[in-house]
Structures are given as structure tokens and as C-alpha cells.
Design an enzyme around this catalytic site. Sequence first.
Site, PDB file in Angstrom:
ATOM      1  N   GLU A  35       0.835  -1.198   0.000  1.00  0.00           N
ATOM      2  CA  GLU A  35       0.000   0.000   0.000  1.00  0.00           C
ATOM      3  C   GLU A  35       0.874   1.254   0.000  1.00  0.00           C
ATOM      4  O   GLU A  35       1.886   1.310   0.716  1.00  0.00           O
ATOM      5  CB  GLU A  35      -0.852  -0.015   1.284  1.00  0.00           C
ATOM      6  CG  GLU A  35      -1.784   1.147   1.463  1.00  0.00           C
ATOM      7  CD  GLU A  35      -2.407   1.164   2.862  1.00  0.00           C
ATOM      8  OE1 GLU A  35      -1.699   0.876   3.849  1.00  0.00           O
ATOM      9  OE2 GLU A  35      -3.604   1.471   2.954  1.00  0.00           O
TER      10      GLU A  35
ATOM     11  N   GLU B   5       4.897   5.561  11.813  1.00  0.00           N
ATOM     12  CA  GLU B   5       5.437   4.587  10.856  1.00  0.00           C
ATOM     13  C   GLU B   5       6.784   5.037  10.302  1.00  0.00           C
ATOM     14  O   GLU B   5       7.684   4.211  10.102  1.00  0.00           O
ATOM     15  CB  GLU B   5       4.446   4.366   9.706  1.00  0.00           C
ATOM     16  CG  GLU B   5       3.228   3.561  10.128  1.00  0.00           C
ATOM     17  CD  GLU B   5       2.303   3.228   8.971  1.00  0.00           C
ATOM     18  OE1 GLU B   5       1.820   2.090   8.945  1.00  0.00           O
ATOM     19  OE2 GLU B   5       2.057   4.101   8.107  1.00  0.00           O
TER      20      GLU B   5
ATOM     21  N   HIS C 114      -1.707  -3.412   9.476  1.00  0.00           N
ATOM     22  CA  HIS C 114      -2.498  -2.653   8.486  1.00  0.00           C
ATOM     23  C   HIS C 114      -3.912  -2.506   9.033  1.00  0.00           C
ATOM     24  O   HIS C 114      -4.634  -3.496   9.208  1.00  0.00           O
ATOM     25  CB  HIS C 114      -2.482  -3.414   7.150  1.00  0.00           C
ATOM     26  CG  HIS C 114      -3.332  -2.826   6.065  1.00  0.00           C
ATOM     27  ND1 HIS C 114      -3.123  -1.557   5.552  1.00  0.00           N
ATOM     28  CD2 HIS C 114      -4.381  -3.354   5.367  1.00  0.00           C
ATOM     29  CE1 HIS C 114      -4.012  -1.336   4.586  1.00  0.00           C
ATOM     30  NE2 HIS C 114      -4.789  -2.392   4.466  1.00  0.00           N
TER      31      HIS C 114
ATOM     32  N   GLU D  14      -6.825  -1.673   8.043  1.00  0.00           N
ATOM     33  CA  GLU D  14      -8.026  -2.189   7.375  1.00  0.00           C
ATOM     34  C   GLU D  14      -8.206  -3.700   7.534  1.00  0.00           C
ATOM     35  O   GLU D  14      -9.268  -4.240   7.229  1.00  0.00           O
ATOM     36  CB  GLU D  14      -7.976  -1.839   5.881  1.00  0.00           C
ATOM     37  CG  GLU D  14      -8.211  -0.374   5.559  1.00  0.00           C
ATOM     38  CD  GLU D  14      -6.934   0.466   5.589  1.00  0.00           C
ATOM     39  OE1 GLU D  14      -5.992   0.132   6.350  1.00  0.00           O
ATOM     40  OE2 GLU D  14      -6.880   1.472   4.860  1.00  0.00           O
TER      41      GLU D  14
ATOM     42  N   HIS E 187       2.556   4.529   0.929  1.00  0.00           N
ATOM     43  CA  HIS E 187       2.872   5.173   2.209  1.00  0.00           C
ATOM     44  C   HIS E 187       3.588   6.486   1.955  1.00  0.00           C
ATOM     45  O   HIS E 187       4.650   6.760   2.539  1.00  0.00           O
ATOM     46  CB  HIS E 187       3.709   4.247   3.089  1.00  0.00           C
ATOM     47  CG  HIS E 187       2.887   3.289   3.903  1.00  0.00           C
ATOM     48  ND1 HIS E 187       2.211   2.232   3.342  1.00  0.00           N
ATOM     49  CD2 HIS E 187       2.593   3.253   5.230  1.00  0.00           C
ATOM     50  CE1 HIS E 187       1.557   1.584   4.296  1.00  0.00           C
ATOM     51  NE2 HIS E 187       1.766   2.183   5.450  1.00  0.00           N
TER      52      HIS E 187
ATOM     53  N   HIS F 293      -0.972   7.482   9.155  1.00  0.00           N
ATOM     54  CA  HIS F 293      -0.604   6.690   7.982  1.00  0.00           C
ATOM     55  C   HIS F 293       0.558   7.372   7.284  1.00  0.00           C
ATOM     56  O   HIS F 293       0.422   8.509   6.846  1.00  0.00           O
ATOM     57  CB  HIS F 293      -1.789   6.560   7.027  1.00  0.00           C
ATOM     58  CG  HIS F 293      -1.452   5.765   5.795  1.00  0.00           C
ATOM     59  ND1 HIS F 293      -1.326   4.401   5.809  1.00  0.00           N
ATOM     60  CD2 HIS F 293      -1.152   6.156   4.540  1.00  0.00           C
ATOM     61  CE1 HIS F 293      -0.995   3.992   4.605  1.00  0.00           C
ATOM     62  NE2 HIS F 293      -0.875   5.039   3.815  1.00  0.00           N
TER      63      HIS F 293
ATOM     64  N   ASP G 160       3.759  -1.653   5.888  1.00  0.00           N
ATOM     65  CA  ASP G 160       2.966  -2.359   6.918  1.00  0.00           C
ATOM     66  C   ASP G 160       3.458  -3.799   7.124  1.00  0.00           C
ATOM     67  O   ASP G 160       3.494  -4.297   8.254  1.00  0.00           O
ATOM     68  CB  ASP G 160       1.479  -2.388   6.534  1.00  0.00           C
ATOM     69  CG  ASP G 160       0.835  -1.010   6.628  1.00  0.00           C
ATOM     70  OD1 ASP G 160       1.482  -0.070   7.122  1.00  0.00           O
ATOM     71  OD2 ASP G 160      -0.323  -0.886   6.192  1.00  0.00           O
TER      72      ASP G 160
HETATM   73 ZN   LIG Z   1       0.980   1.672   7.238  1.00  0.00          ZN
END
Ligand SMILES: [Zn+2]
Length: 254
Positions: A33, A179, A119, A121, A35, A174, A44
Site C-alpha cells: 500500500e 510509521e 495494516h 483495514e 505510504h 498513515h 505495513d
Molecule cells: Zn501503514
Amino acid sequence: MSTVWMNELSWVDYQARMTGDKPPVFLPVGALEQHGPHLPLGTDALLSAAVAFDAAVRVGGLVAPTLSYGYKSQPKCGGGQHFCGTTSVDAATLIGSVRDAVREFARHGVNRLVVLNGHYENQWFLIEGIDLGLRDVGPGATLEVMRLEYWDFMTPATLTHVFPEGFPGFALEHAAVMETSMMLHYHPSLVRLDLIPDDGPADFPPYDIYPARSDWVPPSGVLSSARGADAAKGRLLAQEVSARIAQAIATGFR
Ligand SMILES: [Zn+2]
């Protein structure tokens, strides 16, 4: 063999562990994904595996290969599906992968499985996969599964230190300070500090629209600023999280 990576063991060595000290087995789960421009697509997955590694070292555990594709990115917590490279799976696919993994680990004698999510989701689909996997295994099984999001192991005192101007909440965290700091600690060569954007923080309405509105999301994909990230914060977060996950494993299983 003293590796914590399950896929570096021979089946003979793995069997010896499963019939001997019966280590907890970690299953990291991540995503592929966007970032932002400064972090890699695999953030992630890389972070969940790194945290699992640190925790496994503390408890004498093993880390299974990471499930590296996650459920579809949502605008409010991952930027959404419209970014190039955000490569996601349907809920049924993730549920099925977790269900199969739970059943297979149980079949080989794992009695403590730690599903370590990186992650946002993924959460409910991991729960469903674990539930169906345990149903497949049946009521006589000795397997217990611990499921966690690693960021829930950060204490308020540490979050106050890491976010002196106020913590935006994990959904907006995010590709931001948390992170980015943890990536600077674990994988500094993969972070492009010079490319941290000035976007954000994102401001979302209290509802969703489908198809998703890509114009709600900052064009960089970063939902709150990553400025202020550094490796020392990442080390603090990583050490606190891995120590507290190890503690949970010591006390949380039957
Ligand atoms: Zn992430």
C-alpha cells in the site's frame, strides 16, 4: 538452529520445536500500500514482521512468513485504492488465507499463535479468519490465537513524547510520524526523509461515499505530517511495543 524465522528451519528442526519447547508462532500481517513518497509500499508488512521478530526474540518464538497483501485501502486510514501500487485483496481472500494458516499451524502442533497486524483495514477480516480456522480445527484443539495491532501496545506516556503537539489518532497515523520513525529504526535505507511532503492533516467528513472520493485524500497519500519522525522515536516505540507484546504472550495465553 537458532533462527526465529520459521522458513529458515528444516521440517525436522521445526518438528523438534513443535514437539519440544512448543514456541509461540507469530503470523505477521501487512499490506502492499502507498505510504507517501518517502516510505516503501511494503511498510505495513515490513513493520509487522520486524515487531514480530523483536517480540519472538524476547519469548523464544518463531516468526512465520508475513501475509503481505492486505484488505483494500480506505481513504480515511490508508489513502484509498486509487494510488498506483496499492495492491489489495478482497476480504474473502484475506479471511481464507488466515483461516487456512490457523488450521495448518494447529495441525502441526502450534498451541500459541500470535496474529500480529500492521495494516488498519485488516482487523475484522483477521478476526473472521481466526474464528473460521478455529471452527475448522474443532473444540478439542489446544491452539489459542492472540490477535493484536502492534500500535495498541504504545503507552500514553510514549505517545505524548513522540507527538509533543498532540496525537492525531492511529487512523490518521498513515505514513506519518509513527510509521516513519519505526521505519527509520528498522529499515533506515528505505526511508527518503528528503521526500516527506507538507500535506495534511487530512480532514474527513463523518461519513463515507462509494465510489471513494480520491479528492478527500492529500495527493501525497500522507494523512498527517511525518515531520518530527526520527530513529530515536522509532527505537523507543519498537522497544516498548515488542517488550509489551512479549509480556502479553507470557500472561495472556491459558
Ligand atoms: Zn501503514
